[in-house]
Motif scaffolding. Sequence first.
Motif, short mmCIF file in Angstrom:
data_model
loop_
_atom_site.label_atom_id
_atom_site.label_comp_id
_atom_site.label_asym_id
_atom_site.label_seq_id
_atom_site.Cartn_x
_atom_site.Cartn_y
_atom_site.Cartn_z
N LEU A 194 0.86 -1.17 0.00
CA LEU A 194 0.00 0.00 0.00
C LEU A 194 0.90 1.23 0.00
CD1 LEU A 194 -2.86 1.30 0.43
CD2 LEU A 194 -2.30 1.29 2.86
N HIS A 195 0.69 2.12 -0.97
CA HIS A 195 1.44 3.37 -1.06
C HIS A 195 0.45 4.50 -0.76
CE1 HIS A 195 4.96 1.78 -3.50
NE2 HIS A 195 4.13 0.76 -3.42
N ILE A 196 0.77 5.31 0.23
CA ILE A 196 -0.06 6.47 0.53
C ILE A 196 0.81 7.71 0.51
CG2 ILE A 196 0.10 6.07 3.03
CD1 ILE A 196 -2.76 7.37 3.16
N THR A 197 0.38 8.68 -0.27
CA THR A 197 1.10 9.95 -0.37
C THR A 197 0.21 11.03 0.25
OG1 THR A 197 2.20 9.25 -2.41
CG2 THR A 197 2.15 11.61 -1.96
N TYR A 198 0.80 11.83 1.12
CA TYR A 198 0.06 12.90 1.78
C TYR A 198 0.98 14.08 2.01
CZ TYR A 198 2.47 11.17 5.92
OH TYR A 198 3.45 10.79 6.80
N GLN A 199 0.39 15.23 2.29
CA GLN A 199 1.17 16.43 2.54
C GLN A 199 0.81 16.98 3.93
OE1 GLN A 199 0.45 19.77 -0.06
NE2 GLN A 199 2.56 20.43 0.15
N PRO A 200 1.73 16.92 4.87
CA PRO A 200 1.45 17.48 6.19
C PRO A 200 1.46 19.01 6.14
CG PRO A 200 3.67 16.53 6.14
CD PRO A 200 3.04 16.28 4.80
N CYS A 201 0.50 19.60 6.85
CA CYS A 201 0.41 21.06 6.91
C CYS A 201 0.16 21.49 8.35
CB CYS A 201 -0.73 21.57 6.04
SG CYS A 201 -0.54 21.27 4.27
N ARG A 202 0.56 22.69 8.64
CA ARG A 202 0.24 23.35 9.92
C ARG A 202 -0.40 24.68 9.56
NH1 ARG A 202 4.26 21.50 14.54
NH2 ARG A 202 3.74 19.31 14.28
N ALA A 203 -0.84 25.43 10.54
CA ALA A 203 -1.63 26.65 10.35
C ALA A 203 -1.37 27.40 9.04
CB ALA A 203 -1.43 27.57 11.54
N GLN A 204 -0.16 27.82 8.79
CA GLN A 204 0.11 28.60 7.59
C GLN A 204 1.18 27.98 6.70
OE1 GLN A 204 0.97 32.65 8.63
NE2 GLN A 204 -1.05 33.03 9.43
N THR A 205 1.62 26.78 7.01
CA THR A 205 2.73 26.17 6.27
C THR A 205 2.39 24.75 5.86
OG1 THR A 205 4.27 27.46 7.59
CG2 THR A 205 5.18 25.62 6.38
N CYS A 206 2.64 24.42 4.59
CA CYS A 206 2.55 23.04 4.14
C CYS A 206 3.96 22.57 3.82
CB CYS A 206 1.65 22.92 2.91
SG CYS A 206 -0.09 23.11 3.32
N TYR A 207 4.24 21.33 4.18
CA TYR A 207 5.57 20.77 4.01
C TYR A 207 5.61 19.87 2.79
CZ TYR A 207 5.81 22.54 8.74
OH TYR A 207 5.74 23.35 9.82
N GLN A 208 6.79 19.38 2.46
CA GLN A 208 6.97 18.49 1.33
C GLN A 208 6.12 17.24 1.53
OE1 GLN A 208 11.04 17.46 0.62
NE2 GLN A 208 10.57 16.13 -1.09
N SER A 209 5.53 16.75 0.44
CA SER A 209 4.69 15.55 0.56
C SER A 209 5.55 14.35 0.95
CB SER A 209 3.96 15.28 -0.75
OG SER A 209 4.88 15.00 -1.78
N LYS A 210 4.88 13.36 1.57
CA LYS A 210 5.55 12.14 2.00
C LYS A 210 4.82 10.95 1.41
CE LYS A 210 6.87 13.92 6.56
NZ LYS A 210 6.86 13.64 7.99
N THR A 211 5.55 9.88 1.12
CA THR A 211 4.95 8.63 0.68
C THR A 211 5.35 7.55 1.66
OG1 THR A 211 4.96 9.27 -1.66
CG2 THR A 211 4.80 6.91 -1.16
N GLU A 212 4.35 6.89 2.22
CA GLU A 212 4.58 5.76 3.13
C GLU A 212 4.22 4.49 2.39
OE1 GLU A 212 5.78 6.21 6.19
OE2 GLU A 212 5.54 8.37 6.31
N ILE A 213 5.01 3.44 2.57
CA ILE A 213 4.74 2.15 1.95
C ILE A 213 4.50 1.14 3.06
CG2 ILE A 213 5.62 0.32 0.45
CD1 ILE A 213 7.37 2.50 -0.88
N LEU A 214 3.34 0.51 3.04
CA LEU A 214 2.96 -0.46 4.06
C LEU A 214 2.83 -1.83 3.42
CD1 LEU A 214 0.14 1.68 5.64
CD2 LEU A 214 2.49 1.53 6.41
#
Length: 86
Positions: free
Chosen positions: A66-86
């Motif tokens: 399973l590959h899931i790609t998401y982008q973590p964000c905080r109030a005014q900042t979004c960070y580089q997307s991450k891909t987790e492999i399960l």
Amino acid sequence: PYLIPTQIDIQGEGVEMLGIDYPEPVIKPLLDSASPGERLRLYEGHITIPIHIRLPEATQPAGLRLHITYQPCRAQTCYQSKTEIL
């Protein structure tokens, strides 16, 4: 900003993806935007995303990825997307 939507992919021999039931997002104003009124669809906290797949009879669970790609964000900042492999 470069906003990356959550993406899910399943890999495995003969695996068929039938559907993904993404939960309803929270809609909030994008605070750091050149476009006033722009809104951001996001998930907060822990969420569950049901996926529906069809497995051939010969497939063993260890053969699935399973590959899931998401982008973590905080109030005014979004960070580089991450891909987790399960």
